[in-house]
Design an enzyme around this catalytic site. Sequence first.
Site, mmCIF file in Angstrom:
data_model
loop_
_atom_site.group_PDB
_atom_site.id
_atom_site.type_symbol
_atom_site.label_atom_id
_atom_site.label_comp_id
_atom_site.label_asym_id
_atom_site.label_seq_id
_atom_site.Cartn_x
_atom_site.Cartn_y
_atom_site.Cartn_z
ATOM 1 N N HIS A 166 0.805 -1.220 0.000
ATOM 2 C CA HIS A 166 0.000 0.000 0.000
ATOM 3 C C HIS A 166 0.843 1.277 0.000
ATOM 4 C CE1 HIS A 166 -3.928 -2.094 1.533
ATOM 5 N NE2 HIS A 166 -3.297 -2.785 0.594
ATOM 6 N N TYR B 51 -10.670 -9.492 4.491
ATOM 7 C CA TYR B 51 -10.242 -10.623 3.672
ATOM 8 C C TYR B 51 -10.638 -11.912 4.383
ATOM 9 C CZ TYR B 51 -7.609 -7.268 0.930
ATOM 10 O OH TYR B 51 -7.265 -6.220 0.123
ATOM 11 N N GLU C 234 -13.019 2.460 -5.014
ATOM 12 C CA GLU C 234 -13.765 3.708 -5.106
ATOM 13 C C GLU C 234 -13.195 4.658 -6.137
ATOM 14 O OE1 GLU C 234 -14.967 3.919 -0.341
ATOM 15 O OE2 GLU C 234 -13.805 5.544 -1.262
#
Length: 370
Positions: A142, A261, A240
Amino acid sequence: MLLQTAAPAVWAQPAAGPVRAIPVAQGLENPWAVAFLPEGRFLVTERPGRLRVVEANGRLNPPVAGLPALAAGGQGGLLDVVLDRGFASNRTLYFCFSEPAPVGAAGNSTALARARLSEDRTRLEDVRVIFSQRPKVASSLHFGCRIVEGMKDGRPDGTLFLTLGERFQRMQDAQTLDNHHGKIVRIGKDGSVPKDNPFVGRPGALPEIWSYGHRNPQGATLGPDGRLWMHEHGPQGGDEINLPQPGRNYGWPVITFGEQYGGGPIGAGITAKAGMEPPLHHWTPSIAPSGMAFLTSDRYGPAWRGSLFVGSLKFQFLNRVELAGGQVVGEERLLTGLGERIRDVRQGPDGWLYVLTDNAKGRLLRLAPP
């Protein structure tokens, strides 16, 4: 002004027939971003830590020298690259990467650097890191890392937007302003903080922050009207599209259309809350988006002009998002038979769309109409 209302995907059958993917270059190792040099050349990043000039005929040149040290591994390495709008005269470019902590310290973070490409295109000169995400953490996940040059009143305003992931295990940081995790930041091209940033002067807030509450944004671009658009990964749902406004909170991980998850709600399992912005659009299940570009040319016919294009890593297609009145009114899956992860999509100066495929032997492709 575009109305931000969440909506699920509405898949449409191709309106213009299947586009053709014309190979431009191949043999790229996990390419992440492409920029367009003069004379038909391309500048491509490879995630393991190489920057390459690709000739107009597709020939790969040796790696460009002069990159700083990188923390390559997992999702990290050399990521986005963009050319300054004045590149023709100043040869300046910007790139972001996973930056290791100094010797003796642990962790890494996303960093943004500026440099000049030498006249012979073999090395970077005057390399300078102008922003480093704080704090550094031990994670290979990330990083976010898309760069967009800011505009105001139709002209470059001397700023850069950079999208930043929340580093996965630090997702709660996205809701606090004392760190750069899960944020979009806005800085000057010299690394300075613009005086009109929303949190300048606010105690306890880092002044580079533009918006917060993001998860892992791997796509960003300017719309035809000069406004910033971005998308971000959700967990097992809730990818998104957002239009990040200064000072606004986009909700992660308090509100989300995703789930843990393996199943189960995240937090309170809610999708809306006062003071938090809903997405303009979301994908559930996730398509794992990467890359983002508006088509402003008529190369593919007038019906596609103004469409938004987003790559899908998970399902290996290029997604055309049709917009009308500020709403997503349809989507079209392209390149579904390619069988390759789409990492980046850009409109070239020639008006054609180009995509990068994220593989050990990745390719640069040009999209041709049917």
